[in-house]
Design a protein around this motif. Structure first.
Motif, PDB file in Angstrom:
ATOM      1  N   ALA A 137      10.327  -1.661  -0.990  1.00  0.00           N
ATOM      2  CA  ALA A 137      10.188  -0.115  -1.183  1.00  0.00           C
ATOM      3  C   ALA A 137       8.833   0.187  -1.512  1.00  0.00           C
ATOM      4  N   LEU A 138       8.681   1.538  -1.147  1.00  0.00           N
ATOM      5  CA  LEU A 138       7.201   2.087  -1.698  1.00  0.00           C
ATOM      6  C   LEU A 138       7.488   2.648  -3.023  1.00  0.00           C
ATOM      7  N   ALA A 139       6.671   2.139  -4.061  1.00  0.00           N
ATOM      8  CA  ALA A 139       6.723   2.297  -5.432  1.00  0.00           C
ATOM      9  C   ALA A 139       5.526   2.876  -5.878  1.00  0.00           C
ATOM     10  N   GLU A 140       5.364   3.563  -7.197  1.00  0.00           N
ATOM     11  CA  GLU A 140       4.259   3.818  -7.985  1.00  0.00           C
ATOM     12  C   GLU A 140       4.158   2.977  -9.060  1.00  0.00           C
ATOM     13  N   ALA A 141       3.183   2.581  -9.646  1.00  0.00           N
ATOM     14  CA  ALA A 141       2.878   1.871 -10.970  1.00  0.00           C
ATOM     15  C   ALA A 141       2.198   2.730 -11.929  1.00  0.00           C
ATOM     16  N   ASP A 142       2.051   2.153 -13.067  1.00  0.00           N
ATOM     17  CA  ASP A 142       1.456   2.988 -14.224  1.00  0.00           C
ATOM     18  C   ASP A 142      -0.071   2.900 -13.958  1.00  0.00           C
ATOM     19  N   TYR A 186       2.366   0.861  -4.461  1.00  0.00           N
ATOM     20  CA  TYR A 186       2.511  -0.312  -3.848  1.00  0.00           C
ATOM     21  C   TYR A 186       3.813  -0.568  -2.790  1.00  0.00           C
ATOM     22  N   VAL A 187       3.931  -1.697  -2.178  1.00  0.00           N
ATOM     23  CA  VAL A 187       4.864  -1.963  -1.252  1.00  0.00           C
ATOM     24  C   VAL A 187       5.721  -3.368  -2.280  1.00  0.00           C
ATOM     25  N   LEU A 188       6.760  -2.812  -2.723  1.00  0.00           N
ATOM     26  CA  LEU A 188       7.157  -3.544  -4.058  1.00  0.00           C
ATOM     27  C   LEU A 188       8.545  -4.578  -3.041  1.00  0.00           C
ATOM     28  N   ASN A 209       8.412  -8.859 -10.566  1.00  0.00           N
ATOM     29  CA  ASN A 209       8.495  -8.733  -9.175  1.00  0.00           C
ATOM     30  C   ASN A 209       7.075  -8.969  -8.685  1.00  0.00           C
ATOM     31  N   LEU A 210       7.058  -8.803  -7.454  1.00  0.00           N
ATOM     32  CA  LEU A 210       5.665  -8.773  -6.778  1.00  0.00           C
ATOM     33  C   LEU A 210       5.379  -7.670  -5.800  1.00  0.00           C
ATOM     34  N   ALA A 211       4.046  -7.096  -5.729  1.00  0.00           N
ATOM     35  CA  ALA A 211       4.048  -6.006  -5.161  1.00  0.00           C
ATOM     36  C   ALA A 211       2.465  -6.170  -4.343  1.00  0.00           C
ATOM     37  N   LEU A 212       2.489  -5.601  -3.130  1.00  0.00           N
ATOM     38  CA  LEU A 212       1.147  -5.517  -2.462  1.00  0.00           C
ATOM     39  C   LEU A 212       0.420  -4.013  -2.652  1.00  0.00           C
ATOM     40  N   HIS A 213      -0.696  -3.905  -2.627  1.00  0.00           N
ATOM     41  CA  HIS A 213      -1.317  -2.668  -2.557  1.00  0.00           C
ATOM     42  C   HIS A 213      -0.617  -1.889  -1.409  1.00  0.00           C
TER      43      HIS A 213
END
Length: 264
Positions: free
Chosen positions: A27-32, A37-39, A100-104
């Protein structure tokens, strides 16, 4: 190239959208930290094993000088996803609490198309070497898992690598595998410099570096319900797999060279 210890941890604060159909996919997500990120979710199909593959594959690629979006550990807290309307996505989010893991997210990137972009032989050889080394089945014409961003080639999606850990039997046999599926690699026709790539990579991917990368795996990704091995024993197994495979790289290089010969 950075250091494994530099990997940041972020907290996911907004789920934006699934990237493909289905709830068990990224998923596409936003972090703090205000970045997108691609989550990749620990609650998806292959669970933490896919995250381990993504992490190891990405960090090995980065070590040998290939471009990979920044990897971060991404925390999902207990409350996250409760307001999500789609039940399947809500289940995925609830099942992915923790690390979890995320990519920019590379905004504006386009999918690599071999009909449009030609990759030079040195880089193609390095990428083919990498995928044969980590037994990545997923860099084919059908699904290239590469992006063009700012006119540069970036590698994504290494979750289908290290497939030995799904059966976890006869590790040494898997480590010595010639990896016949390399015949389907999208860059194989351009990979004319595999021996040169092998020499360059071995100067960068030392035993110490392999251990450092594997030591970077989060502890709770290695606490498997379906295994009697401890987290430390699993860590050592990954290190052994990579060291044996590196020492016997001529096996998968010959396989790739023969497969390329059959193509051209």
């Amino acid at each position: 190239m950075g250091d494994i210890k530099d990997i940041r941890t972020v907290t996911v604060c907004r789920y934006i959208a699934p990237l493909r159909e289905g709830g068990s996919l990224p998923a596409l997500a936003e972090a703090d930290d205000d970045f997108k990120y691609v989550l990749k979710f620990r609650g998806a199909g292959h669970g933490v094993k896919a995250l381990i593959s993504e992490f190891l594959g990405g960090e090995i690629a980065r070590t040998i000088g290939l471009k990979v979006p920044e990897l971060v550990f991404a925390n999902l807290d207990e409350a996250f996803g409760r307001t999500e309307g789609d039940e399947e996505i809500q289940d995925l989010l609830q099942g992915s609490q923790g690390l979890n893991l995320a990519l920019h997210f590379l905004s504006g990137a386009i999918n690599f198309d071999p009909a449009v972009t030609t990759v030079d032989e040195a880089m193609a050889s390095k990428i083919v070497w990498l995928d044969a080394f980590i037994t990545n089945v997923d860099r084919t014409f059908r699904n290239t898992n590469m992006l063009i961003w700012h006119r540069e080639l970036w590698l994504i999606d290494h979750g289908a690598s290290f497939y030995f850990h799904h059966s976890w039997n006869n590790l040494e046999k898997h480590a010595l595998s010639p990896f016949s599926l390399i015949k389907d690699h999208v860059l194989l026709p351009q990979a004319t410099q595999l021996l040169e790539a092998d020499q360059q990579i071995k100067q960068l991917l030392t035993k110490e570096k392999i251990r450092e990368i594997v030591e970077g795996l989060p502890q709770d990704w290695l606490e498997w319900r379906d295994s009697e091995l401890s987290a430390e024993e699993l860590r050592e197994a990954y290190i052994n797999f990579l060291e044996i495979r590196l020492q016997n790289s001529d096996t998968f290089i010959k396989e790739a060279q023969n497969a390329r010969q059959a193509l051209v």
